[in-house]
Design a protein around this motif. Structure first.
Motif, PDB file in Angstrom:
ATOM      1  N   CYS A 275     -11.342   3.186 -18.482  1.00 41.34           N
ATOM      2  CA  CYS A 275     -11.126   2.250 -17.376  1.00 41.34           C
ATOM      3  C   CYS A 275     -12.009   1.012 -17.528  1.00 41.34           C
ATOM      4  CB  CYS A 275     -11.397   2.933 -16.036  1.00 41.34           C
ATOM      5  SG  CYS A 275     -10.168   4.170 -15.574  1.00 41.34           S
ATOM      6  N   GLU A 276     -13.233   1.225 -17.969  1.00 41.39           N
ATOM      7  CA  GLU A 276     -14.140   0.092 -18.163  1.00 41.39           C
ATOM      8  C   GLU A 276     -13.632  -0.827 -19.270  1.00 41.39           C
ATOM      9  OE1 GLU A 276     -18.010   1.604 -18.889  1.00 41.39           O
ATOM     10  OE2 GLU A 276     -18.255   2.474 -16.878  1.00 41.39           O
ATOM     11  N   VAL A 277     -13.075  -0.250 -20.322  1.00 44.26           N
ATOM     12  CA  VAL A 277     -12.527  -1.055 -21.420  1.00 44.26           C
ATOM     13  C   VAL A 277     -11.370  -1.907 -20.911  1.00 44.26           C
ATOM     14  CG1 VAL A 277     -11.228  -0.943 -23.580  1.00 44.26           C
ATOM     15  CG2 VAL A 277     -13.264   0.476 -23.280  1.00 44.26           C
ATOM     16  N   LEU A 278     -10.440  -1.292 -20.180  1.00 41.59           N
ATOM     17  CA  LEU A 278      -9.290  -2.037 -19.677  1.00 41.59           C
ATOM     18  C   LEU A 278      -9.714  -3.112 -18.684  1.00 41.59           C
ATOM     19  CD1 LEU A 278      -6.675   0.818 -19.149  1.00 41.59           C
ATOM     20  CD2 LEU A 278      -6.864  -0.771 -21.064  1.00 41.59           C
ATOM     21  N   GLU A 279     -10.687  -2.796 -17.845  1.00 40.01           N
ATOM     22  CA  GLU A 279     -11.160  -3.784 -16.882  1.00 40.01           C
ATOM     23  C   GLU A 279     -11.800  -4.968 -17.595  1.00 40.01           C
ATOM     24  OE1 GLU A 279     -14.017  -4.155 -12.915  1.00 40.01           O
ATOM     25  OE2 GLU A 279     -13.554  -2.199 -13.785  1.00 40.01           O
ATOM     26  N   ALA A 280     -12.575  -4.686 -18.656  1.00 43.81           N
ATOM     27  CA  ALA A 280     -13.206  -5.767 -19.417  1.00 43.81           C
ATOM     28  C   ALA A 280     -12.156  -6.664 -20.057  1.00 43.81           C
ATOM     29  CB  ALA A 280     -14.137  -5.184 -20.479  1.00 43.81           C
ATOM     30  N   VAL A 281     -11.097  -6.062 -20.608  1.00 43.86           N
ATOM     31  CA  VAL A 281     -10.030  -6.851 -21.227  1.00 43.86           C
ATOM     32  C   VAL A 281      -9.315  -7.686 -20.172  1.00 43.86           C
ATOM     33  CG1 VAL A 281      -7.818  -6.703 -22.412  1.00 43.86           C
ATOM     34  CG2 VAL A 281      -9.712  -5.257 -23.145  1.00 43.86           C
ATOM     35  N   GLU A 282      -9.014  -7.078 -19.010  1.00 48.14           N
ATOM     36  CA  GLU A 282      -8.324  -7.810 -17.955  1.00 48.14           C
ATOM     37  C   GLU A 282      -9.179  -8.970 -17.436  1.00 48.14           C
ATOM     38  OE1 GLU A 282      -7.189  -5.019 -14.989  1.00 48.14           O
ATOM     39  OE2 GLU A 282      -5.640  -4.089 -16.223  1.00 48.14           O
ATOM     40  N   ASN A 283     -10.492  -8.732 -17.317  1.00 48.05           N
ATOM     41  CA  ASN A 283     -11.380  -9.802 -16.861  1.00 48.05           C
ATOM     42  C   ASN A 283     -11.411 -10.947 -17.866  1.00 48.05           C
ATOM     43  OD1 ASN A 283     -12.022  -8.413 -14.546  1.00 48.05           O
ATOM     44  ND2 ASN A 283     -13.938  -7.583 -15.337  1.00 48.05           N
ATOM     45  N   ALA A 284     -11.446 -10.591 -19.164  1.00 43.66           N
ATOM     46  CA  ALA A 284     -11.452 -11.624 -20.198  1.00 43.66           C
ATOM     47  C   ALA A 284     -10.155 -12.425 -20.169  1.00 43.66           C
ATOM     48  CB  ALA A 284     -11.658 -10.988 -21.575  1.00 43.66           C
ATOM     49  N   GLU A 285      -9.032 -11.719 -20.008  1.00 41.87           N
ATOM     50  CA  GLU A 285      -7.747 -12.415 -19.927  1.00 41.87           C
ATOM     51  C   GLU A 285      -7.685 -13.293 -18.684  1.00 41.87           C
ATOM     52  OE1 GLU A 285      -4.990  -9.216 -19.996  1.00 41.87           O
ATOM     53  OE2 GLU A 285      -4.900  -9.100 -22.186  1.00 41.87           O
ATOM     54  N   ALA A 286      -8.233 -12.788 -17.573  1.00 48.30           N
ATOM     55  CA  ALA A 286      -8.228 -13.568 -16.336  1.00 48.30           C
ATOM     56  C   ALA A 286      -9.030 -14.848 -16.497  1.00 48.30           C
ATOM     57  CB  ALA A 286      -8.785 -12.733 -15.185  1.00 48.30           C
ATOM     58  N   ASN A 287     -10.157 -14.768 -17.209  1.00 44.10           N
ATOM     59  CA  ASN A 287     -10.979 -15.961 -17.420  1.00 44.10           C
ATOM     60  C   ASN A 287     -10.222 -17.012 -18.221  1.00 44.10           C
ATOM     61  OD1 ASN A 287     -13.151 -14.899 -16.016  1.00 44.10           O
ATOM     62  ND2 ASN A 287     -14.072 -13.992 -17.844  1.00 44.10           N
ATOM     63  N   VAL A 288      -9.489 -16.547 -19.219  1.00 43.58           N
ATOM     64  CA  VAL A 288      -8.700 -17.476 -20.035  1.00 43.58           C
ATOM     65  C   VAL A 288      -7.606 -18.116 -19.188  1.00 43.58           C
ATOM     66  CG1 VAL A 288      -7.095 -17.656 -21.962  1.00 43.58           C
ATOM     67  CG2 VAL A 288      -9.164 -16.272 -22.193  1.00 43.58           C
ATOM     68  N   VAL A 289      -6.928 -17.295 -18.366  1.00 45.41           N
ATOM     69  CA  VAL A 289      -5.858 -17.820 -17.528  1.00 45.41           C
ATOM     70  C   VAL A 289      -6.411 -18.807 -16.521  1.00 45.41           C
ATOM     71  CG1 VAL A 289      -4.137 -17.219 -15.791  1.00 45.41           C
ATOM     72  CG2 VAL A 289      -4.391 -15.803 -17.832  1.00 45.41           C
ATOM     73  N   ASN A 290      -7.603 -18.524 -15.981  1.00 46.79           N
ATOM     74  CA  ASN A 290      -8.220 -19.456 -15.042  1.00 46.79           C
ATOM     75  C   ASN A 290      -8.445 -20.820 -15.682  1.00 46.79           C
ATOM     76  OD1 ASN A 290      -8.448 -18.091 -12.598  1.00 46.79           O
ATOM     77  ND2 ASN A 290     -10.260 -16.976 -13.272  1.00 46.79           N
ATOM     78  N   ILE A 291      -8.860 -20.781 -16.948  1.00 49.05           N
ATOM     79  CA  ILE A 291      -9.138 -22.031 -17.644  1.00 49.05           C
ATOM     80  C   ILE A 291      -7.847 -22.805 -17.897  1.00 49.05           C
ATOM     81  CG2 ILE A 291      -9.972 -23.018 -19.811  1.00 49.05           C
ATOM     82  CD1 ILE A 291     -11.983 -20.687 -19.927  1.00 49.05           C
ATOM     83  N   THR A 292      -6.813 -22.092 -18.290  1.00 51.20           N
ATOM     84  CA  THR A 292      -5.551 -22.756 -18.621  1.00 51.20           C
ATOM     85  C   THR A 292      -4.698 -23.037 -17.388  1.00 51.20           C
ATOM     86  OG1 THR A 292      -4.444 -20.626 -18.949  1.00 51.20           O
ATOM     87  CG2 THR A 292      -5.496 -21.634 -20.864  1.00 51.20           C
ATOM     88  N   ASP A 293      -5.053 -22.400 -16.251  1.00 46.98           N
ATOM     89  CA  ASP A 293      -4.300 -22.575 -15.013  1.00 46.98           C
ATOM     90  C   ASP A 293      -2.822 -22.263 -15.233  1.00 46.98           C
ATOM     91  OD1 ASP A 293      -4.024 -23.092 -12.324  1.00 46.98           O
ATOM     92  OD2 ASP A 293      -3.537 -25.201 -12.630  1.00 46.98           O
ATOM     93  N   ASN A 294      -2.568 -21.179 -15.970  1.00 38.76           N
ATOM     94  CA  ASN A 294      -1.203 -20.812 -16.289  1.00 38.76           C
ATOM     95  C   ASN A 294      -1.048 -19.294 -16.193  1.00 38.76           C
ATOM     96  OD1 ASN A 294       1.455 -21.012 -17.150  1.00 38.76           O
ATOM     97  ND2 ASN A 294       0.887 -20.808 -19.302  1.00 38.76           N
ATOM     98  N   PRO A 295      -1.062 -18.733 -14.969  1.00 40.95           N
ATOM     99  CA  PRO A 295      -0.977 -17.279 -14.820  1.00 40.95           C
ATOM    100  C   PRO A 295       0.336 -16.751 -15.368  1.00 40.95           C
ATOM    101  CG  PRO A 295      -0.626 -18.367 -12.722  1.00 40.95           C
ATOM    102  CD  PRO A 295      -1.080 -19.424 -13.675  1.00 40.95           C
ATOM    103  N   LYS A 296       0.278 -15.548 -15.914  1.00 44.83           N
ATOM    104  CA  LYS A 296       1.476 -14.942 -16.476  1.00 44.83           C
ATOM    105  C   LYS A 296       1.396 -13.437 -16.348  1.00 44.83           C
ATOM    106  CE  LYS A 296       0.767 -16.884 -20.388  1.00 44.83           C
ATOM    107  NZ  LYS A 296       0.942 -17.351 -21.785  1.00 44.83           N
ATOM    108  N   GLY A 297       2.548 -12.809 -16.488  1.00 37.32           N
ATOM    109  CA  GLY A 297       2.620 -11.357 -16.445  1.00 37.32           C
ATOM    110  C   GLY A 297       3.319 -10.848 -15.205  1.00 37.32           C
ATOM    111  N   SER A 298       3.468  -9.523 -15.120  1.00 32.74           N
ATOM    112  CA  SER A 298       4.163  -8.889 -13.998  1.00 32.74           C
ATOM    113  C   SER A 298       3.190  -8.563 -12.875  1.00 32.74           C
ATOM    114  CB  SER A 298       4.857  -7.603 -14.465  1.00 32.74           C
ATOM    115  OG  SER A 298       5.875  -7.889 -15.398  1.00 32.74           O
ATOM    116  N   LEU A 299       3.648  -8.762 -11.660  1.00 34.28           N
ATOM    117  CA  LEU A 299       2.863  -8.497 -10.466  1.00 34.28           C
ATOM    118  C   LEU A 299       3.586  -7.416  -9.667  1.00 34.28           C
ATOM    119  CD1 LEU A 299       0.350  -9.520  -8.911  1.00 34.28           C
ATOM    120  CD2 LEU A 299       1.839 -11.187  -7.799  1.00 34.28           C
ATOM    121  N   PHE A 300       2.919  -6.300  -9.457  1.00 30.44           N
ATOM    122  CA  PHE A 300       3.526  -5.158  -8.764  1.00 30.44           C
ATOM    123  C   PHE A 300       3.025  -5.132  -7.323  1.00 30.44           C
ATOM    124  CE2 PHE A 300       3.702  -4.242 -13.233  1.00 30.44           C
ATOM    125  CZ  PHE A 300       4.951  -3.661 -13.409  1.00 30.44           C
ATOM    126  N   VAL A 301       3.951  -5.290  -6.386  1.00 29.25           N
ATOM    127  CA  VAL A 301       3.614  -5.476  -4.980  1.00 29.25           C
ATOM    128  C   VAL A 301       4.402  -4.481  -4.125  1.00 29.25           C
ATOM    129  CG1 VAL A 301       3.565  -7.115  -3.060  1.00 29.25           C
ATOM    130  CG2 VAL A 301       3.252  -7.931  -5.410  1.00 29.25           C
TER     131      VAL A 301
END
Length: 310
Positions: free
Chosen positions: A70-96
């Motif tokens: 879980c820690e590995v996946l969270e670290a990867v998601e956080n890293a991806e989120a940081n990149v998306v924040n910089i590019t201001d281009n969110p992507k992927g599926s959102l489950f609601v």
């Protein structure tokens, strides 16, 4: 990347307790799910699950690996989120997830506008009035009415939603118009109730001169779909307790009439639930803020439309 996918698959199998359920959640076949677990076990040289024809349970090694995975996946998601924040281009599926009435009237109509703003995001909207579990069902965000039971989740309040007891003019003509919760009980009025597996006994929280009080109502009609209760009320079968945004148009045009007005229902909280990890995902945060603004406005407008106190 295949190793990361194997870890992600392991986490979902562990949380859902089933290869087939994890496969459906990840949109892969059971064979691929099993293969990924086997590859991970070969790499680690341990068995992560004990398998029988009827059950699948994590081994001690599997339990130990889960936390780190879980820690590995969270670290990867956080890293991806940081990149998306910089590019201001969110992507992927959102489950609601959302209750049926909330989803149909307040969320689903807004989804196209959100997707138009963020063309690389897709929304998977699941509507149900039953209790849901964010973790085991793989959800990013869940809207709800009431008080959540899981204190480990994060809550973002949206609004206090007014509710109303209402019935059709035909029902009132046949059975009378109760002025209070006490009269609801004394006169044996038919109360239409939302009920699903695990729901508590029917108690309507009403505001009396002595403060809030719960009334144990009864009736022959119950359903796990709130819209069915509205249909029954419109057809003259009983009294329903509904959020104003679901019935304001019927009250305005006279198809439903407020009853027991001396003891109106307490407001109910509308909020959204998410885990700390999900909140850091830009698309989750953007969707949440987008909906909160629009839902709050819609709830306020429905109270004004129905001419009820906000």
């Amino acid at each position: 990347m295949s190793y990361l996918e194997n870890i992600r698959t392991f986490v979902r199998v562990y949380e859902l307790g089933s290869m087939s359920a994890a496969g459906r959640d990840l949109r892969i076949s059971p064979a691929v799910t099993s293969s990924r677990i086997s590859q991970l076990e070969d790499r680690l040289s341990v068995r992560l699950f004990q398998r029988t024809t009827r059950s699948l349970t994590p081994t001690e090694q599997g339990k130990a690996f889960y936390g780190g995975a879980c820690e590995v996946l969270e670290a990867v998601e956080n890293a991806e989120a940081n990149v998306v924040n910089i590019t201001d281009n969110p992507k992927g599926s959102l489950f609601v997830a959302a209750p049926l009435g909330v989803g149909r009237r307040l969320i689903a109509p807004q989804v196209p506008e959100f997707l138009a703003q963020y063309p690389e995001v897709s929304v998977r909207l699941r509507l149900t009035d039953r209790k849901i579990d964010l973790t085991t069902e793989g959800l990013d965000l869940a809207f709800f009415l009431g008080q959540p039971e899981d204190s480990n989740l994060r809550i973002r309040k949206i609004a206090d939603v007014p509710r109303v007891l209402c019935a059709s003019p035909e029902y009132i003509e046949a059975h009378g118009n109760p002025v209070s919760g006490e009269q609801l009980i004394a006169d044996g009025h038919e109360c239409l109730n939302l009920r699903f597996p695990g729901a508590p006994e029917f108690q309507w929280p009403l505001i009396t001169d002595d403060g809030p009080k719960k009334f144990r109502v009864s009736g022959r009609y119950e359903c796990d779909d709130g819209d069915i209760l509205t249909d029954w009320a419109l057809a003259g079968h009983g009294i329903a307790m509904k959020p104003t945004f679901e019935v304001s148009s019927y009250i305005t045009n006279g198809q439903l009439v407020p009853v027991a007005v001396n003891t109106p229902p307490e407001n109910i909280q509308m909020a959204c639930l998410f885990t700390h990890r999900r909140r850091q995902d830009p698309k989750t945060r953007l969707f949440m803020e987008f909906m909160i603004e629009r839902i709050g406005k819609a709830v306020r407008n429905s109270s004004i439309q129905a001419q009820l106190p906000r």
